[in-house]
Design a protein around this motif. Structure first.
Motif, PDB file in Angstrom:
ATOM      1  N   THR A   1      -6.728 -28.798 -12.458  1.00 20.00           N
ATOM      2  CA  THR A   1      -6.463 -29.876 -13.626  1.00 20.00           C
ATOM      3  C   THR A   1      -5.369 -29.219 -14.335  1.00 20.00           C
ATOM      4  N   ALA A   2      -4.288 -30.229 -14.276  1.00 22.52           N
ATOM      5  CA  ALA A   2      -3.127 -30.399 -14.512  1.00 22.52           C
ATOM      6  C   ALA A   2      -1.814 -30.987 -14.208  1.00 22.52           C
ATOM      7  N   VAL A   3      -1.341 -31.482 -15.209  1.00 23.25           N
ATOM      8  CA  VAL A   3       0.005 -32.136 -14.497  1.00 23.25           C
ATOM      9  C   VAL A   3       0.993 -31.530 -14.037  1.00 23.25           C
ATOM     10  N   TYR A   4       1.523 -31.813 -12.246  1.00 23.17           N
ATOM     11  CA  TYR A   4       1.674 -31.177 -12.056  1.00 23.17           C
ATOM     12  C   TYR A   4       3.538 -31.684 -11.603  1.00 23.17           C
ATOM     13  N   TYR A   5       4.021 -30.653 -11.742  1.00 24.42           N
ATOM     14  CA  TYR A   5       5.938 -30.793 -11.841  1.00 24.42           C
ATOM     15  C   TYR A   5       6.445 -30.721  -9.697  1.00 24.42           C
ATOM     16  N   CYS A   6       7.540 -31.254  -9.603  1.00 25.99           N
ATOM     17  CA  CYS A   6       8.519 -30.997  -8.147  1.00 25.99           C
ATOM     18  C   CYS A   6       9.756 -30.053  -9.155  1.00 25.99           C
ATOM     19  N   THR A   7      10.281 -28.792  -8.511  1.00 26.35           N
ATOM     20  CA  THR A   7      11.167 -28.106  -8.934  1.00 26.35           C
ATOM     21  C   THR A   7      12.387 -27.917  -7.631  1.00 26.35           C
ATOM     22  N   ALA A   8      12.996 -27.725  -8.275  1.00 22.65           N
ATOM     23  CA  ALA A   8      14.138 -27.372  -7.256  1.00 22.65           C
ATOM     24  C   ALA A   8      15.600 -26.326  -7.668  1.00 22.65           C
ATOM     25  N   SER A   9      16.034 -25.877  -6.361  1.00 21.93           N
ATOM     26  CA  SER A   9      16.954 -25.733  -6.431  1.00 21.93           C
ATOM     27  C   SER A   9      17.759 -25.528  -5.468  1.00 21.93           C
ATOM     28  N   PRO A  10      18.803 -26.175  -5.764  1.00 26.06           N
ATOM     29  CA  PRO A  10      19.426 -27.175  -4.239  1.00 26.06           C
ATOM     30  C   PRO A  10      20.495 -26.071  -4.660  1.00 26.06           C
ATOM     31  N   ARG A  11      20.723 -25.054  -4.428  1.00 21.80           N
ATOM     32  CA  ARG A  11      21.442 -23.791  -3.702  1.00 21.80           C
ATOM     33  C   ARG A  11      20.181 -22.520  -2.840  1.00 21.80           C
ATOM     34  N   GLY A  12      19.077 -22.829  -3.204  1.00 17.78           N
ATOM     35  CA  GLY A  12      18.402 -22.116  -2.353  1.00 17.78           C
ATOM     36  C   GLY A  12      18.095 -20.365  -3.179  1.00 17.78           C
ATOM     37  N   TRP A  13      17.960 -20.344  -4.167  1.00 16.65           N
ATOM     38  CA  TRP A  13      17.868 -19.783  -5.247  1.00 16.65           C
ATOM     39  C   TRP A  13      16.530 -19.226  -5.575  1.00 16.65           C
ATOM     40  N   MET A  14      15.461 -19.047  -4.299  1.00 11.37           N
ATOM     41  CA  MET A  14      13.726 -18.728  -4.407  1.00 11.37           C
ATOM     42  C   MET A  14      13.353 -18.587  -5.726  1.00 11.37           C
ATOM     43  N   VAL A  15      14.012 -16.944  -6.104  1.00 11.26           N
ATOM     44  CA  VAL A  15      13.766 -16.198  -7.420  1.00 11.26           C
ATOM     45  C   VAL A  15      13.726 -17.374  -8.615  1.00 11.26           C
ATOM     46  N   HIS A  16      15.072 -17.679  -8.302  1.00 17.63           N
ATOM     47  CA  HIS A  16      15.493 -18.552  -9.762  1.00 17.63           C
ATOM     48  C   HIS A  16      14.637 -19.128 -10.137  1.00 17.63           C
ATOM     49  N   LEU A  17      14.106 -20.118  -9.000  1.00 15.44           N
ATOM     50  CA  LEU A  17      13.703 -21.220  -8.985  1.00 15.44           C
ATOM     51  C   LEU A  17      11.826 -20.919  -9.349  1.00 15.44           C
ATOM     52  N   TRP A  18      11.076 -19.213  -8.337  1.00 10.71           N
ATOM     53  CA  TRP A  18       9.966 -19.121  -9.005  1.00 10.71           C
ATOM     54  C   TRP A  18       9.791 -18.996 -10.449  1.00 10.71           C
ATOM     55  N   ARG A  19      11.167 -18.261 -11.339  1.00 11.39           N
ATOM     56  CA  ARG A  19      10.940 -18.530 -12.769  1.00 11.39           C
ATOM     57  C   ARG A  19      10.460 -19.389 -13.577  1.00 11.39           C
ATOM     58  N   GLY A  20      11.185 -20.745 -12.421  1.00  9.07           N
ATOM     59  CA  GLY A  20      11.218 -21.554 -13.768  1.00  9.07           C
ATOM     60  C   GLY A  20      12.331 -21.561 -14.009  1.00  9.07           C
ATOM     61  N   MET A  21      13.338 -21.094 -13.726  1.00 12.59           N
ATOM     62  CA  MET A  21      14.580 -21.534 -14.391  1.00 12.59           C
ATOM     63  C   MET A  21      15.730 -22.937 -14.369  1.00 12.59           C
ATOM     64  N   SER A  22      15.097 -23.391 -12.641  1.00 11.37           N
ATOM     65  CA  SER A  22      15.536 -24.612 -12.390  1.00 11.37           C
ATOM     66  C   SER A  22      15.757 -25.343 -13.509  1.00 11.37           C
ATOM     67  N   ASP A  23      17.005 -26.201 -13.647  1.00 10.96           N
ATOM     68  CA  ASP A  23      17.238 -26.996 -14.769  1.00 10.96           C
ATOM     69  C   ASP A  23      17.380 -28.843 -13.837  1.00 10.96           C
TER      70      ASP A  23
END
Length: 125
Positions: free
Chosen positions: A91-113
């Motif tokens: 149970t939570a609020v779920y958020y979609c996030t994306a790295s347009p440049r395909g940086w998986m590690v960056h995305l996984w760490r929650g660093m996407s804007d």
């Protein structure tokens, strides 16, 4: 501009299933990395799953491995999160996030804007 529009939810009991969707626009979807985070009340934001659309590689949080599946439809520019065997702890609020440049590690760490609006799981709808 980058836009992420999430939807899904619904009433569900423990052990049930839900599927979330996130429609993306404003970037080249099949080159991007895209994923889901969640945040429960009083808890830190948690990475749930990420996918690199370029090669289909995925990452999952330990708490959801074997129960959740992330997938993408490049033609529809949509990422899905299939959630099976749901637990109270999901149970939570779920958020979609994306790295347009395909940086998986960056995305996984929650660093996407780039983040979509939150969607409550479960939800009345």
């Amino acid at each position: 501009d980058v836009q992420l529009q999430a939807s899904g939810g619904g009433l569900v009991q423990a052990g049930g299933s839900l599927r979330l969707s996130c429609v993306a626009s404003g970037f080249t979807f099949d080159r991007a990395a895209i994923g889901w985070f969640r945040q429960a009340p009083g808890k830190e934001r948690e990475a749930v799953s990420c996918r690199a659309n370029s090669d289909g590689s995925t990452l999952y949080g330990d708490s959801v491995k074997g129960r959740f599946t992330i997938s993408s439809d490049n033609a529809k520019k949509t990422v899905y999160l299939q959630m099976n065997n749901l637990k109270l702890e999901d149970t939570a609020v779920y958020y979609c996030t994306a790295s347009p440049r395909g940086w998986m590690v960056h995305l996984w760490r929650g660093m996407s804007d780039y983040w979509g609006q939150g969607t409550q799981v479960p939800s009345p709808a």
